[in-house]
Design a protein around this motif. Structure first.
Motif, mmCIF file in Angstrom:
data_model
loop_
_atom_site.group_PDB
_atom_site.id
_atom_site.type_symbol
_atom_site.label_atom_id
_atom_site.label_comp_id
_atom_site.label_asym_id
_atom_site.label_seq_id
_atom_site.Cartn_x
_atom_site.Cartn_y
_atom_site.Cartn_z
ATOM 1 N N GLU A 1 -5.673 8.239 -7.289
ATOM 2 C CA GLU A 1 -6.846 8.323 -6.416
ATOM 3 C C GLU A 1 -7.133 6.959 -5.793
ATOM 4 O O GLU A 1 -6.978 5.928 -6.448
ATOM 5 C CB GLU A 1 -8.082 8.745 -7.213
ATOM 6 C CG GLU A 1 -7.922 10.007 -8.041
ATOM 7 C CD GLU A 1 -9.021 10.123 -9.069
ATOM 8 O OE1 GLU A 1 -10.056 10.743 -8.750
ATOM 9 O OE2 GLU A 1 -8.860 9.577 -10.172
ATOM 10 N N THR A 2 -7.585 6.979 -4.546
ATOM 11 C CA THR A 2 -8.022 5.744 -3.901
ATOM 12 C C THR A 2 -9.459 5.451 -4.316
ATOM 13 O O THR A 2 -10.349 6.280 -4.130
ATOM 14 C CB THR A 2 -7.940 5.868 -2.370
ATOM 15 O OG1 THR A 2 -6.569 6.076 -1.997
ATOM 16 C CG2 THR A 2 -8.445 4.601 -1.700
ATOM 17 N N LEU B 1 0.812 -1.217 0.000
ATOM 18 C CA LEU B 1 0.000 0.000 0.000
ATOM 19 C C LEU B 1 0.850 1.273 0.000
ATOM 20 O O LEU B 1 0.523 2.222 -0.735
ATOM 21 C CB LEU B 1 -0.973 -0.009 1.177
ATOM 22 C CG LEU B 1 -2.025 1.099 1.194
ATOM 23 C CD1 LEU B 1 -2.837 1.126 -0.093
ATOM 24 C CD2 LEU B 1 -2.958 0.932 2.400
ATOM 25 N N PRO B 2 1.942 1.352 0.771
ATOM 26 C CA PRO B 2 2.785 2.561 0.660
ATOM 27 C C PRO B 2 3.343 2.762 -0.747
ATOM 28 O O PRO B 2 3.354 3.890 -1.263
ATOM 29 C CB PRO B 2 3.902 2.290 1.676
ATOM 30 C CG PRO B 2 3.285 1.376 2.685
ATOM 31 C CD PRO B 2 2.390 0.479 1.880
ATOM 32 N N LEU B 3 3.768 1.684 -1.403
ATOM 33 C CA LEU B 3 4.269 1.794 -2.776
ATOM 34 C C LEU B 3 3.193 2.332 -3.703
ATOM 35 O O LEU B 3 3.437 3.246 -4.500
ATOM 36 C CB LEU B 3 4.738 0.422 -3.261
ATOM 37 C CG LEU B 3 5.043 0.286 -4.757
ATOM 38 C CD1 LEU B 3 6.246 1.134 -5.136
ATOM 39 C CD2 LEU B 3 5.277 -1.182 -5.132
ATOM 40 N N ALA B 4 1.972 1.786 -3.600
ATOM 41 C CA ALA B 4 0.891 2.178 -4.499
ATOM 42 C C ALA B 4 0.320 3.545 -4.170
ATOM 43 O O ALA B 4 -0.458 4.093 -4.959
ATOM 44 C CB ALA B 4 -0.219 1.137 -4.451
ATOM 45 N N SER B 5 0.695 4.110 -3.018
ATOM 46 C CA SER B 5 0.148 5.397 -2.582
ATOM 47 C C SER B 5 1.083 6.568 -2.805
ATOM 48 O O SER B 5 0.710 7.719 -2.563
ATOM 49 C CB SER B 5 -0.217 5.324 -1.085
ATOM 50 O OG SER B 5 -1.163 4.310 -0.837
ATOM 51 N N VAL B 6 2.299 6.310 -3.266
ATOM 52 C CA VAL B 6 3.286 7.369 -3.471
ATOM 53 C C VAL B 6 3.398 7.651 -4.970
ATOM 54 O O VAL B 6 3.847 6.783 -5.735
ATOM 55 C CB VAL B 6 4.659 6.974 -2.901
ATOM 56 C CG1 VAL B 6 5.689 8.053 -3.205
ATOM 57 C CG2 VAL B 6 4.557 6.738 -1.386
ATOM 58 N N PRO B 7 2.979 8.827 -5.432
ATOM 59 C CA PRO B 7 2.969 9.097 -6.879
ATOM 60 C C PRO B 7 4.292 8.837 -7.577
ATOM 61 O O PRO B 7 4.313 8.240 -8.676
ATOM 62 C CB PRO B 7 2.575 10.579 -6.942
ATOM 63 C CG PRO B 7 1.741 10.791 -5.716
ATOM 64 C CD PRO B 7 2.383 9.936 -4.659
ATOM 65 N N ARG C 1 -7.650 -5.219 1.527
ATOM 66 C CA ARG C 1 -7.296 -4.902 0.145
ATOM 67 C C ARG C 1 -7.492 -3.421 -0.094
ATOM 68 O O ARG C 1 -8.183 -2.724 0.671
ATOM 69 C CB ARG C 1 -8.151 -5.686 -0.851
ATOM 70 C CG ARG C 1 -9.628 -5.449 -0.678
ATOM 71 C CD ARG C 1 -10.471 -6.198 -1.678
ATOM 72 N NE ARG C 1 -10.297 -5.701 -3.026
ATOM 73 C CZ ARG C 1 -11.150 -5.947 -4.022
ATOM 74 N NH1 ARG C 1 -12.209 -6.685 -3.824
ATOM 75 N NH2 ARG C 1 -10.938 -5.459 -5.216
ATOM 76 N N ALA C 2 -6.920 -2.939 -1.178
ATOM 77 C CA ALA C 2 -7.130 -1.565 -1.620
ATOM 78 C C ALA C 2 -7.022 -1.535 -3.138
ATOM 79 O O ALA C 2 -6.370 -2.383 -3.748
ATOM 80 C CB ALA C 2 -6.105 -0.615 -0.996
ATOM 81 N N VAL C 3 -7.703 -0.563 -3.735
ATOM 82 C CA VAL C 3 -7.585 -0.328 -5.170
ATOM 83 C C VAL C 3 -7.364 1.167 -5.366
ATOM 84 O O VAL C 3 -8.113 1.987 -4.825
ATOM 85 C CB VAL C 3 -8.839 -0.788 -5.938
ATOM 86 C CG1 VAL C 3 -8.691 -0.463 -7.427
ATOM 87 C CG2 VAL C 3 -9.085 -2.276 -5.737
ATOM 88 N N LEU C 4 -6.341 1.511 -6.132
ATOM 89 C CA LEU C 4 -6.063 2.904 -6.467
ATOM 90 C C LEU C 4 -6.090 3.051 -7.983
ATOM 91 O O LEU C 4 -5.723 2.121 -8.720
ATOM 92 C CB LEU C 4 -4.711 3.359 -5.917
ATOM 93 C CG LEU C 4 -4.602 3.396 -4.388
ATOM 94 C CD1 LEU C 4 -4.031 2.094 -3.853
ATOM 95 C CD2 LEU C 4 -3.742 4.574 -3.936
ATOM 96 N N ARG C 5 -6.513 4.219 -8.458
ATOM 97 C CA ARG C 5 -6.574 4.498 -9.896
ATOM 98 C C ARG C 5 -5.482 5.487 -10.249
ATOM 99 O O ARG C 5 -5.452 6.620 -9.746
ATOM 100 C CB ARG C 5 -7.936 5.053 -10.281
ATOM 101 C CG ARG C 5 -8.073 5.400 -11.769
ATOM 102 C CD ARG C 5 -9.510 5.729 -12.146
ATOM 103 N NE ARG C 5 -10.098 6.683 -11.221
ATOM 104 C CZ ARG C 5 -11.240 6.458 -10.545
ATOM 105 N NH1 ARG C 5 -11.899 5.328 -10.698
ATOM 106 N NH2 ARG C 5 -11.715 7.375 -9.724
ATOM 107 N N ALA C 6 -4.566 5.052 -11.113
ATOM 108 C CA ALA C 6 -3.476 5.909 -11.577
ATOM 109 C C ALA C 6 -3.749 6.298 -13.030
ATOM 110 O O ALA C 6 -4.016 5.436 -13.869
ATOM 111 C CB ALA C 6 -2.141 5.180 -11.476
#
Length: 400
Positions: free
Chosen positions: A117-118, A94-100, A126-131
């Motif tokens: 965006e989360t 999650l930290p990797l996927a949350s740092v632009p 789980r988490a899903v982010l949209r890049a």
């Protein structure tokens, strides 16, 4: 430390937890519960927005027994574990996927990251982010898992090779994060709201069920929603105690029917088949997402899941009021399908009732004054499915 049952935990999070969480930053901080997540048999977690000296931060608290880089706090009836988002102790990526900057370097293929965006975050799950990138891969969804990210990537590849229109895997799998492309078409949930005519014929759903490749039956099996009806009924009673006796009655009817009803052969299934996970274009399925539960199962469970979620849509938004006619068409078609594939209409309806029970707790939203009415409406839908199931069972078992 006794008496800390899940009903107490839900009440604690909604009524008392905010100042405890805020105090982890400073005595001047204030906190507001943003989301509450109750996982039956495991515990309760909450995401809090904390304001401290004009700065907003997000902290997560849970009653689950987890360890890691977090703070443990004793409260009168139990213990909380608290951490600052995105340092979730069970979601290593999650930290990797949350740092632009990290997202751009890992999955951008040289393109500039425009936004991150989360989409969803379930603490410890789980988490899903949209890049969104300018060029390169375009829009990418980063799915953050506890484990088995490589297995999820394999599921996508097996489905794609079989012609199922799933997102493709983009770039490397890193730290239990799978990057996925978007799919084409309109979300079926939106199509249900927008169209007065059924936007996806029932035959397209049963064709999708039949198209699932046999190779998927070699993957690890997951329990169907119906298999955990007792746990989810418990969660429903915690969230909506006014309906406890009625929930117990639905469970008794469902389990009584399913004890003797055939389930059909083990086949490849989606595992969570409903309108939010399907996209449609020109009255066909153009995209299938959230394939984390794909594997061996029973077609009747996939079809029951679809029916249950469709029936519940009208409790979510008034724009779905006309979907009752759609439900009738799907039920008739699915009943014929399961009758021809080793299951029964009574079993299909009972399983739909069970899935609706799993959705009752989700109606609870302290920010919405009408949530109790929505929970009651969902329970009425479960009761309706259970009554239809019982009627079908009596027809099939005269004198039984």
């Amino acid at each position: 430390m006794t008496g800390w049952d899940e009903s107490d935990q839900v009440r604690f999070f909604t009524d008392e937890a905010a100042p405890v969480v805020a105090a982890q930053l400073s005595t001047e901080a204030t906190a507001e519960l943003v989301e509450l997540h109750h996982r039956p048999g495991a515990g309760v977690s909450g995401l809090f927005e904390v304001t401290d000296d004009g700065t907003r931060r997000y902290l997560v608290a849970t009653t689950e027994n987890v360890h890691g880089d977090l703070v443990e706090v004793e409260v009168p009836r139990g213990r909380l574990r608290i951490w600052e988002h995105p340092a979730d102790p069970l979601l290593p990526g999650l930290p990797l996927a949350s740092v632009p900057a990290e997202v751009q370097a890992t999955w951008g293929d040289g393109a500039r990251l425009r936004s991150l965006e989360t989409v969803t975050y379930r603490p410890l799950r789980r988490a899903v982010l949209r890049a969104t990138f300018d060029g390169g891969p375009g829009q990418v969804f980063l799915k953050v898992l506890r484990r088995d990210a490589d297995l999820l990537a394999r599921r996508h590849r097996l489905l794609s090779e079989a012609g199922i229109p799933v997102p493709s895997v983009v770039g490397p799998v890193r730290q239990q994060v799978v990057a996925l492309s978007s799919v084409t078409g309109t979300p079926l949930a939106q199509a249900f709201m927008d169209s007065a005519e059924i936007p996806l014929p029932p035959a397209r759903i049963t064709e999708l069920v039949d198209a699932m490749p046999d190779d998927l039956t070699t993957l690890p099996a997951r329990e169907a929603w119906t298999d955990r009806i007792v746990d989810y009924a418990s969660a429903a009673k915690v969230a909506f105690p006014a309906g406890a006796r009625r929930i117990d009655a639905v469970v008794a009817t469902v389990t009584g029917i399913l004890d003797g009803e055939p389930r059909g052969p083990v086949v490849a299934t989606h595992g969570d088949l409903y309108e939010a996970n399907l996209f449609v274009a020109d009255a066909r399925v153009s995209g299938v997402i959230d394939v984390d539960a794909v594997g061996p199962g029973h077609a009747v469970d996939d079809l029951a899941c679809f029916l249950a979620h469709l029936a519940v849509l009208r409790t979510i938004h008034p724009g779905y009021a006309h979907t009752e006619a759609f439900l009738s068409s799907y039920l008739d078609a699915f009943s014929a399908y399961v009758d021809a594939h080793g299951a029964s209409r009574a079993g299909l309806l009972a399983r739909a009732a069970a899935v609706v029970c799993t959705l009752i707790a989700g109606a609870r939203d302290e920010g919405l004054p009408e949530w109790e009415a929505a929970a009651d409406q969902r329970l009425r839908i479960a009761e309706g499915f259970a009554a239809l199931a019982w009627g079908s069972w009596l027809i099939a078992h005269p004198g039984g």
